[in-house]
Design an enzyme around this catalytic site. Structure first.
Site, PDB file in Angstrom:
ATOM      1  N   ASN A  53      27.085  76.634 -22.177  1.00 35.15           N
ATOM      2  CA  ASN A  53      26.461  76.753 -20.861  1.00 35.15           C
ATOM      3  C   ASN A  53      27.539  76.668 -19.784  1.00 35.15           C
ATOM      4  O   ASN A  53      27.923  75.580 -19.374  1.00 35.15           O
ATOM      5  CB  ASN A  53      25.409  75.647 -20.694  1.00 35.15           C
ATOM      6  N   CYS A  77      25.420  76.224 -15.474  1.00 30.81           N
ATOM      7  CA  CYS A  77      24.466  75.246 -14.933  1.00 30.81           C
ATOM      8  C   CYS A  77      24.730  75.037 -13.445  1.00 30.81           C
ATOM      9  O   CYS A  77      25.819  74.623 -13.058  1.00 30.81           O
ATOM     10  CB  CYS A  77      24.575  73.915 -15.669  1.00 30.81           C
ATOM     11  N   LYS A 132      26.267  81.597 -22.186  1.00 27.65           N
ATOM     12  CA  LYS A 132      25.146  81.717 -21.247  1.00 27.65           C
ATOM     13  C   LYS A 132      25.678  82.051 -19.859  1.00 27.65           C
ATOM     14  O   LYS A 132      26.389  81.261 -19.240  1.00 27.65           O
ATOM     15  CB  LYS A 132      24.345  80.410 -21.229  1.00 27.65           C
ATOM     16  N   ILE A 166      19.579  85.274 -18.247  1.00 26.46           N
ATOM     17  CA  ILE A 166      20.426  84.556 -17.335  1.00 26.46           C
ATOM     18  C   ILE A 166      20.043  83.063 -17.291  1.00 26.46           C
ATOM     19  O   ILE A 166      18.956  82.693 -17.742  1.00 26.46           O
ATOM     20  CB  ILE A 166      20.253  85.101 -15.878  1.00 26.46           C
ATOM     21  N   GLY A 201      11.063  79.764 -21.304  1.00 26.01           N
ATOM     22  CA  GLY A 201      11.361  78.432 -20.787  1.00 26.01           C
ATOM     23  C   GLY A 201      10.229  77.904 -19.939  1.00 26.01           C
ATOM     24  O   GLY A 201       9.294  77.256 -20.433  1.00 26.01           O
TER      25      GLY A 201
END
Ligand code: FMN
Length: 325
Positions: free
Chosen positions: A134, A137, A172, A198, A275
């Site tokens: 990731n 973030c 990501k 994304i 999600g």
């Protein structure tokens, strides 16, 4: 029972991992794989893979409240990567997961390249099926998008993690950057096996009465249907680069039903992430699987893989693949 690739139209190979469905449950929305298992009717088997909550080297308490805020057609979150730290995840949580039900993918974060490497190494030496890095973030002060918004930095993180793991590595990508295609190119050179496209889009909410930001972290990440058009474009753009190298994409951002999932697959996603939709309906995966199955049958397609990247751009001749082709 594991379905047979030949007879299950939803099955696919993603970076060497066998998914029984193109659905991937997204990081931060399913805890460490157990979040919804107490909901009647929910099954981890309805997902091809589950991405665990973002994990760092040391435990993190996350950001001060408020951490979530509902918006029209979505939500803002600034959890701040609350997690018990990588060694506890590997030692205490992974042994409780049922790896016969689905594939489990770790989600690795850090404030420094060394921390990304340390966490990747710990997961490499574990039963986890794959590792997602990731670099996107928006809710932590160091690391996160600070790496993901710059192709040079992104490549450095991917290269460093690549050196310490032979497990499937998925990067990501952030929508909050100038040139996602250049970033994708550099991550491929650095050794990523796949992409997740994304992460959330940066946003904020203001409490007019108090004249204060609603979110404790001031800014948060916007997810849910509000970001779907942005996500579709980014998947399409990354696919233009990634398809030349056979690098697959988990398309995500605002998917709430089978129609949304199909749009992402047509735009170039091999798998689709769910999600925020899980917060509204934890049982949505079964409906999405059924909807994709129904579409494939109606269009004479034997496998969902035949649909990936079949978007016809203006001026191009129709490419309508059927099971016969
Ligand atoms: C509450 C919440 C927590 C999240 N935590 C993480 C995380 O720890 N790591 C990560 O890579 N993405 C995290 N995300 C981003 C999601 O995995 C996903 O990429 C994003 O929400 C877009 O998909 P959606 O619109 O279907 O939710 C989080 C999202 C939400 C809503």
């Amino acid at each position: 029972m594991t379905a047979n690739t030949d007879t299950n139209p939803l099955a696919l190979d993603f970076c060497g991992m066998r998914f029984d469905s193109p659905i991937v449950l997204l990081s931060g929305c399913v805890g460490f794989g157990e979040e919804y298992t107490r909901v009647a009717g929910f099954s981890n088997r309805d997902a091809g893979a589950i991405v665990l909550k973002g994990t760092t080297g040391a435990a993190r308490l996350g950001n001060p409240p408020h951490r979530v805020y509902e918006t029209p057609l979505g939500m803002l979150n600034a959890i701040g990567l609350q997690n018990p730290g990588a060694s506890r995840v590997v030692r205490e949580i992974l042994p409780t997961l049922d790896f016969s039900e689905t594939r489990f993918i770790a989600n690795v974060s850090g404030s420094t390249i060394e921390e990304y490497v340390q966490v990747t190494q710990l997961f490499d030496d574990s039963p986890i099926d794959g590792i997602e890095i990731n670099i996107s973030c928006p809710n932590v002060k160091e690391g996160g998008v600070a790496f993901g918004n710059y192709p040079d930095m992104s490549a450095k993180v991917v290269e460093a993690c690549r050196r310490v793991t032979s497990k499937p590595l998925i990067t990501k990508l952030s929508p909050n950057q100038t040139d996602i295609q250049e970033n994708a190119r550099r991550c491929i050179e650095a050794g990523t096996d796949g992409f997740a496209v994304i992460n959330t889009v940066m946003g904020m909410a203001v409490d007019a009465e108090r004249r204060e930001p609603v979110i404790g972290n001031v800014q948060g990440g916007l997810s849910g249907p509000a970001i779907k058009p942005i996500a579709l474009l980014k998947v399409h753009q990354v696919h233009q680069v990634a398809k030349r190298h056979g690098v697959p994409i988990i398309g995500q951002g605002g998917i709430i039903n089978a129609r949304d999932a199909l749009e992402f697959i047509i735009a170039g996603a091999s798998a689709v992430g769910i999600g925020t939709a899980l917060f509204y309906d934890p049982l949505v995966c079964r409906k999405i699987n059924e909807g994709i199955r129904e579409y494939l049958a109606r269009h004479g397609l034997a496998s969902v893989q035949q649909l990936v990247g079949t978007l016809r751009l203006p001026g191009e001749t129709p490419v309508v693949r059927t099971s016969a082709s």
